[in-house]
Write a protein that holds these residues in place. Structure first.
Motif, PDB file in Angstrom:
ATOM      1  N   MET A 157      -7.862   8.103   9.308  1.00 35.63           N
ATOM      2  CA  MET A 157      -7.042   7.661   8.837  1.00 35.63           C
ATOM      3  C   MET A 157      -6.076   6.491   9.986  1.00 35.63           C
ATOM      4  SD  MET A 157      -3.510   7.856   8.738  1.00 35.63           S
ATOM      5  CE  MET A 157      -2.420   9.103   7.473  1.00 35.63           C
ATOM      6  N   ARG A 205      -3.730   3.481  -0.025  1.00 35.97           N
ATOM      7  CA  ARG A 205      -2.978   5.637  -0.123  1.00 35.97           C
ATOM      8  C   ARG A 205      -1.452   4.104  -0.992  1.00 35.97           C
ATOM      9  NH1 ARG A 205      -3.958   5.855   4.778  1.00 35.97           N
ATOM     10  NH2 ARG A 205      -2.208   4.828   5.608  1.00 35.97           N
ATOM     11  N   VAL A 206      -0.919   4.505  -2.268  1.00 33.96           N
ATOM     12  CA  VAL A 206      -0.334   3.439  -2.521  1.00 33.96           C
ATOM     13  C   VAL A 206       1.353   4.336  -3.327  1.00 33.96           C
ATOM     14  CG1 VAL A 206      -0.434   1.085  -3.935  1.00 33.96           C
ATOM     15  CG2 VAL A 206      -1.805   1.327  -2.521  1.00 33.96           C
ATOM     16  N   GLY A 207       1.579   3.941  -2.905  1.00 35.87           N
ATOM     17  CA  GLY A 207       3.103   4.645  -3.051  1.00 35.87           C
ATOM     18  C   GLY A 207       4.184   3.666  -3.876  1.00 35.87           C
ATOM     19  N   SER A 208       5.128   2.715  -3.495  1.00 33.88           N
ATOM     20  CA  SER A 208       5.921   2.528  -3.477  1.00 33.88           C
ATOM     21  C   SER A 208       5.638   1.651  -4.575  1.00 33.88           C
ATOM     22  CB  SER A 208       7.028   2.140  -2.758  1.00 33.88           C
ATOM     23  OG  SER A 208       6.397   1.442  -1.794  1.00 33.88           O
ATOM     24  N   ARG A 214      11.301   4.916  -3.287  1.00 33.59           N
ATOM     25  CA  ARG A 214      11.810   5.973  -3.135  1.00 33.59           C
ATOM     26  C   ARG A 214      12.882   5.819  -3.056  1.00 33.59           C
ATOM     27  NH1 ARG A 214       6.687   6.068  -1.122  1.00 33.59           N
ATOM     28  NH2 ARG A 214       7.530   4.799   1.619  1.00 33.59           N
TER      29      ARG A 214
HETATM   30  C1  LIG Z   1       4.054   7.088   2.605  1.00 33.92           C
HETATM   31  C2  LIG Z   1       2.795   6.634   2.816  1.00 33.92           C
HETATM   32  C3  LIG Z   1       2.181   6.033   1.977  1.00 33.92           C
HETATM   33  C4  LIG Z   1       2.655   4.929   0.234  1.00 33.92           C
HETATM   34  O1  LIG Z   1       3.531   3.980   1.461  1.00 33.92           O
HETATM   35  P1  LIG Z   1       4.195   2.939  -0.401  1.00 33.92           P
HETATM   36  O2  LIG Z   1       4.318   2.076   1.327  1.00 33.92           O
HETATM   37  O3  LIG Z   1       5.150   3.768  -0.115  1.00 33.92           O
HETATM   38  O4  LIG Z   1       3.196   2.374  -0.257  1.00 33.92           O
HETATM   39  C5  LIG Z   1       0.809   5.583   2.639  1.00 33.92           C
HETATM   40  N1  LIG Z   1       0.711   6.701   3.643  1.00 33.92           N
HETATM   41  C6  LIG Z   1       1.153   7.520   4.078  1.00 33.92           C
HETATM   42  C7  LIG Z   1       0.453   8.373   5.459  1.00 33.92           C
HETATM   43  C8  LIG Z   1       2.486   7.908   3.713  1.00 33.92           C
HETATM   44  O5  LIG Z   1       3.376   8.813   4.405  1.00 33.92           O
END
Ligand SMILES: *Cc1c(COP(=O)(O)O)cnc(C)c1O
Length: 216
Positions: A157, A205-208, A214
């Motif tokens: 990763m 790994r997709v968040g926002s 956030r």
């Molecule tokens: C917060 C985070 C993400 C997601 O980030 P975004 O930019 O919101 O998609 C992915 N990987 C890790 C390790 C994170 O801490």
């Protein structure tokens, strides 16, 4: 953006890279997101989520797990040795294995429990002093050490430096994985997951981009 948009973009990126639809696992990173946003994504049918803190995950996932079946949790943030036991009890995969001491603790827990989450070694591809992860030059040795402990190592990763082109970092990670015979590549976030898929990501790994910015 929404789950549907991101899923559509991910399918397009897979197709463009000649990968099968669904070849890349979408981890919806729900850290710090309000519960109603997380629940909306659960209600849309998504089941694979990422958190970056053990305590935060312990606080809210048992309730969701009581109401939705098939939830799969991934730890994407740093893991302290003293949180290793609750982490292995709750997470299907840990993406932040970054030091021998943690590997030894996880190996001991794996022996006690007869099972272990899948593990990804985090590599600090930019060699940033403030960032977790083993250095690229140390990665081969750490892979060997982890394997010698009989741990289920799925892959590598990385989190590229902000404000840099992520592509060289994704290529470096892919090269280290390839020469070590590792299939898993956890790389790519909201701003760069399509690039990561083009360069071989197996987990993004997709968040926002799914949940919105956030809070805080
Ligand atoms: C917060 C985070 C993400 C997601 O980030 P975004 O930019 O919101 O998609 C992915 N990987 C890790 C390790 C994170 O801490």
């Amino acid at each position: 953006m929404s789950l549907a948009d991101i899923t559509r973009r991910l399918r397009a990126a897979e197709a463009a890279a000649g990968r099968a639809p669904g070849a890349v696992t979408l981890i919806a990173v729900s850290k710090v997101q309000p519960p109603d946003r997380v629940e909306a994504v659960l209600a849309e049918g998504h089941r694979i989520f990422g958190e970056n803190r053990v305590q935060e995950a312990q606080g809210r996932w048992p309730d969701f797990q009581a109401r939705y079946s098939g939830i799969e949790l991934h730890l994407v943030g740093p893991l302290q040795t003293n949180k290793a036991r609750p982490a292995v009890e709750m997470f299907r995969a840990i993406h932040s294995l970054d030091r021998p001491k943690l590997a030894k603790t996880l190996a001991r827990l794996a022996q006690d429990r007869g099972e272990s989450p899948e593990l990804f070694i985090q590599v600090n591809t930019g060699a940033e002093p403030q960032k977790a992860g083993c250095l690229p030059d140390d990665a081969d040795a750490f892979v060997a050490e982890t394997r010698a402990l009989d741990l289920p190592l799925a892959g590598l990763m990385c989190i590229p430096p902000v404000d840099e082109d992520p592509a060289p970092h994704f290529r470096l990670l892919a090269r280290i994985a390839e020469r070590n015979g590792l299939a898993g590549l956890s790389m790519g976030m909201s701003d760069d997951f399509e690039t990561a898929v083009a360069l071989g990501a197996t987990h993004v790994r997709v968040g926002s981009a799914i949940f919105g910015a956030r809070p805080g």
